[in-house]
Every structure is written in C-alpha cells, then in structure tokens.
Design a protein around this motif. Structure first.
Motif, short mmCIF file in Angstrom:
data_model
loop_
_atom_site.label_atom_id
_atom_site.label_comp_id
_atom_site.label_asym_id
_atom_site.label_seq_id
_atom_site.Cartn_x
_atom_site.Cartn_y
_atom_site.Cartn_z
N GLU A 238 0.84 -1.21 0.00
CA GLU A 238 0.00 0.00 0.00
C GLU A 238 0.87 1.26 0.00
OE1 GLU A 238 -3.41 1.96 2.91
OE2 GLU A 238 -3.13 -0.23 2.87
N ARG A 239 0.41 2.26 -0.78
CA ARG A 239 1.10 3.55 -0.81
C ARG A 239 0.08 4.65 -1.07
NH1 ARG A 239 5.40 4.97 -5.51
NH2 ARG A 239 3.46 5.52 -6.59
N GLU A 240 -0.03 5.54 -0.12
CA GLU A 240 -0.86 6.74 -0.28
C GLU A 240 -2.25 6.43 -0.82
OE1 GLU A 240 1.43 9.34 -2.72
OE2 GLU A 240 2.88 9.80 -1.14
N GLY A 241 -2.91 5.46 -0.20
CA GLY A 241 -4.29 5.16 -0.57
C GLY A 241 -4.46 4.29 -1.79
N SER A 242 -3.35 3.72 -2.30
CA SER A 242 -3.42 2.82 -3.45
C SER A 242 -2.74 1.50 -3.10
CB SER A 242 -2.76 3.43 -4.68
OG SER A 242 -3.46 4.57 -5.12
N VAL A 243 -3.11 0.45 -3.82
CA VAL A 243 -2.51 -0.86 -3.62
C VAL A 243 -1.88 -1.31 -4.94
CG1 VAL A 243 -4.68 -2.08 -4.13
CG2 VAL A 243 -2.90 -3.24 -2.81
N TRP A 244 -0.75 -2.02 -4.83
CA TRP A 244 -0.01 -2.47 -6.02
C TRP A 244 -0.64 -3.76 -6.56
CZ3 TRP A 244 3.36 -0.45 -9.25
CH2 TRP A 244 4.17 -1.28 -10.04
N LEU A 245 -1.07 -3.70 -7.81
CA LEU A 245 -1.65 -4.86 -8.48
C LEU A 245 -0.77 -5.27 -9.66
CD1 LEU A 245 -5.46 -3.95 -8.62
CD2 LEU A 245 -4.22 -5.22 -6.85
N VAL A 246 -0.74 -6.56 -9.91
CA VAL A 246 0.02 -7.09 -11.03
C VAL A 246 -0.94 -7.83 -11.96
CG1 VAL A 246 2.14 -7.30 -9.68
CG2 VAL A 246 0.56 -9.24 -9.80
N ARG A 247 -0.47 -8.16 -13.14
CA ARG A 247 -1.25 -8.95 -14.10
C ARG A 247 -0.62 -10.34 -14.14
NH1 ARG A 247 -5.98 -7.49 -16.66
NH2 ARG A 247 -5.12 -5.42 -17.12
N ARG A 248 -1.41 -11.37 -13.82
CA ARG A 248 -0.87 -12.73 -13.80
C ARG A 248 -0.54 -13.19 -15.22
NH1 ARG A 248 -1.29 -15.66 -9.18
NH2 ARG A 248 -1.55 -17.62 -10.31
N MET A 253 -3.58 -20.99 -13.92
CA MET A 253 -4.67 -20.53 -13.08
C MET A 253 -4.71 -19.01 -12.99
SD MET A 253 -4.07 -23.37 -10.10
CE MET A 253 -5.28 -22.72 -8.97
N LEU A 254 -5.88 -18.45 -13.29
CA LEU A 254 -6.13 -17.00 -13.18
C LEU A 254 -5.24 -16.19 -14.10
CD1 LEU A 254 -6.41 -16.73 -9.27
CD2 LEU A 254 -8.16 -17.41 -10.91
N ALA A 255 -4.70 -16.80 -15.14
CA ALA A 255 -3.82 -16.09 -16.07
C ALA A 255 -4.55 -14.91 -16.71
CB ALA A 255 -3.31 -17.04 -17.15
N GLY A 256 -3.84 -13.80 -16.84
CA GLY A 256 -4.40 -12.61 -17.46
C GLY A 256 -5.20 -11.73 -16.54
N MET A 257 -5.38 -12.16 -15.27
CA MET A 257 -6.20 -11.40 -14.34
C MET A 257 -5.34 -10.44 -13.51
SD MET A 257 -9.20 -12.68 -14.91
CE MET A 257 -10.16 -12.06 -13.53
N ARG A 258 -5.92 -9.31 -13.12
CA ARG A 258 -5.28 -8.48 -12.11
C ARG A 258 -5.31 -9.22 -10.79
NH1 ARG A 258 -8.43 -4.16 -14.38
NH2 ARG A 258 -7.13 -2.77 -15.65
N ALA A 259 -4.24 -9.02 -9.99
CA ALA A 259 -4.15 -9.75 -8.73
C ALA A 259 -3.17 -9.04 -7.81
CB ALA A 259 -3.67 -11.18 -8.99
#
Length: 339
Positions: A238-248, A253-259
């Motif tokens: 978390e940083r300044e009200g945001s969270v770090w998301l990646v693309r699998r 499993m769950l390929a191509g999804m934000r996570a």
C-alpha cells in the motif's frame, strides 16, 4: 419408449419451462445465437443464479458478437471476475473474434466445435437450441435424468458412453433444442441430486430408477479423491491510498487477471513465501479457496511503503478496488485486509 419420453417431456416443458433471460419461449426458435452461446459458456460449471447478473451485464455492455470481438481481452476478463474458470473468458474473446471474422456463427456441431472453448456439450447445445439441429445434449442435469430413467448402474465416468447412447435414443428429430432444455429443467427442478420430486415428474411411470426404490443411487459416483492442499502468500503493498496490483502471466490458473503479488504458488506446488519487497510486513491472516485440482490456503501479508515494487504492475486506488476485476481468491484477500 423413446417417443413416449420425448412427447411427454415436451408437453411438460410447454407448461413448466423456466423463464431465463437467454431463452426463447417453448416452440419459438431463438433469433440470436450470440445469447445462446454466451449463456452456455457462462453456465459451464456455474449455476443459473450466479450467471444471470453476469449475462445481463455482458449483454448490456457487449450486445452482439461483433461488440464482444472488438473488446480488449483485459476488459472482458475484468467483467468475468467472480465467475471462475477464467480460461472460459479468454476463449470467449477468441471465439467471438473468429465468429466476427466469419461474419456469422457456424450452425452445425462440427463448425461450432471448431471455435475456441466449445467442447462436445457446448457445440451440441448451441446447435440444438440456437439452430434447431438434432444434437445429443448431455450436461450434468441430463446425465442424472438419463442415468435414473434407465437405472444405469455403471459408475461414472465409464457410464457416460451408455448415458449418451440412451440420450440419443430418446432425442426427437424435431424440437431437439426444446427437448434438451426440457431435460435440463427437469434435472434442475424435479430430478434433483438429493431429494428428487418423483411424484411431480412427468417421466415417473417409465423411470426404472424410481422402480428400484433408490433413484438417488443413480448416477453411480466414483470414490472421491482427496484434493491436494496447497499454501501460498499474497502481498498487500500500500502507498498513499493505493494498492499495487500485477497482471498474472501465462496460461495457467487465473492467467491474465489483475491480482495481488504472490509467492508463486500453483496447483502443483506450494509458494516460496518470498516477499517482493524487504520491510516490516504485517501478517493479516489467511483465506481459503477451492480450485478444480487443489485447495489453497493463502496467507495475506501487508506493508506500507514509499517505494514502487520491482516488475510490471500498477497502483490502484483502494477506494475503487471493486473496479479492478480481481478474481474471487484475491477479492477475498482484499476484504480480509480492509475488514
């Protein structure tokens, strides 16, 4: 018996068919194969109740196959989030693009089976329901109805050949789509897995399973194998009200999804517990989730940082996290952090 079964069941369906947003009225051929195909793909391994809101949202956003074909895959994947079995969404886009290139849906089982993501069942269902082709349509509901109707006592999956043959024998040449949907409705509302309502069943007089006194014995299920238990870790950065998301990545499993970033767990192996950043991590707890081939216990760890983690990703505002299209597993992890 075949004519008796089909005639009796179609008469019942004319009076008792479920009203579903993708379905035409009994005896009325559908005019839009897109809606039939979309619903059948969504319904694979998913309940009608779960599919209805997704179907409404998809058809409002992408009202025809050309609109879906033009949609970016990541937008379709995000809209699919929560339905599970995410390879269906990737194949949905691929198939839509092939249909758009052809200019129309194929109207035969063979042609439909050539589209990405359409196996024997889905191709048969779309051919019968959307195009009126005589096709043998066997889903889990039909499998149960036919196994009971003929008291097929061979355990699954070996019984499926006999079940298909029996289904073929009772499928009529006309109204095959209505017949398939009638069998599905009978299995969903009357010939249910645990407490079949035999007194209300239009086929009760000819049902061999009922004559045995133990209709719920059919279909005979094989011994259930225990699924492996896997462990992994997800990292809430978390940083300044945001969270770090990646693309699998990849095709798994769950390929191509934000996570959320994780430690590399798979259905075949536990994760490494290696964090993407050094720092004072806080253990939040764990969430559990069942996949087809494994059950997962996912520990969740949290950190606040001023740094950007290595690799590709994006900062997503926490207040609008619902719009990220996180798959159910990572949505559970997010709810745990934010609780």
């Amino acid at each position: 018996m075949a004519a008796t079964v089909s005639d009796t069941l179609l008469d019942w369906y004319d009076k008792h068919a479920r009203e579903l947003p993708w379905r035409a009225r009994p005896g009325v051929p559908p005019t839009d194969p897109y809606r039939v195909w979309l619903s059948e793909v969504m319904l694979q391994q998913t309940t009608v109740a779960a599919v209805k809101p997704y179907f409404a949202a998809f058809t409002m956003r992408w009202p025809d196959v050309a609109a879906l074909a033009a949609a970016p895959e990541e937008e379709v994947m995000a809209a699919w989030a929560g339905l599970g079995y995410y390879s269906r969404a990737r194949n949905l886009v691929k198939a839509a693009r092939e249909v758009a290139a052809l200019g129309r849906f194929p109207d035969t089982e063979a042609g439909l089976r050539a589209l990405p993501g359409l196996g024997d069942y889905t191709a048969a269902a779309v051919a019968a329901i959307a195009f009126g082709r005589r096709a043998v349509v066997v889903d889990a509901n039909v499998e149960r109805v036919v196994a009971r109707l003929f008291a097929i006592d061979t355990p699954l999956p070996a019984a499926r050949k006999a079940i298909r043959e029996r289904t073929d024998a009772v499928t009529p040449d006309s109204r095959a789509g209505d017949f398939a949907q009638a069998m599905m409705d009978l299995g969903a509302t009357i010939c249910t897995p645990r407490e079949p309502r035999c007194l209300l069943c239009p086929l009760s007089e000819t049902c061999e399973g009922r004559r045995t006194g133990e209709p719920t014995r059919f279909p005979v299920k094989p011994a259930r194998k225990a699924k492996p238990q896997r462990r992994g870790t997800a990292f809430w950065i978390e940083r300044e009200g945001s969270v770090w998301l990646v693309r699998r990545e990849g095709e798994g499993m769950l390929a191509g999804m934000r996570a959320l970033p994780d430690d590399g767990w798979t259905a075949r192996a536990d994760g490494t517990d290696a964090a993407p950043l050094e720092g004072p991590w806080t253990d939040i707890g764990a969430v559990r989730h069942g996949f087809t081939h494994a059950d997962l216990e996912l520990a969740v760890r949290r950190i606040e940082t001023a740094s950007t983690p290595p690799g590709e990703g994006e900062w997503w505002p926490i207040e609008s996290l619902d719009g990220a299209g996180l798959p159910t597993l990572f949505a559970k992890a997010a709810r745990l952090v934010l609780a």
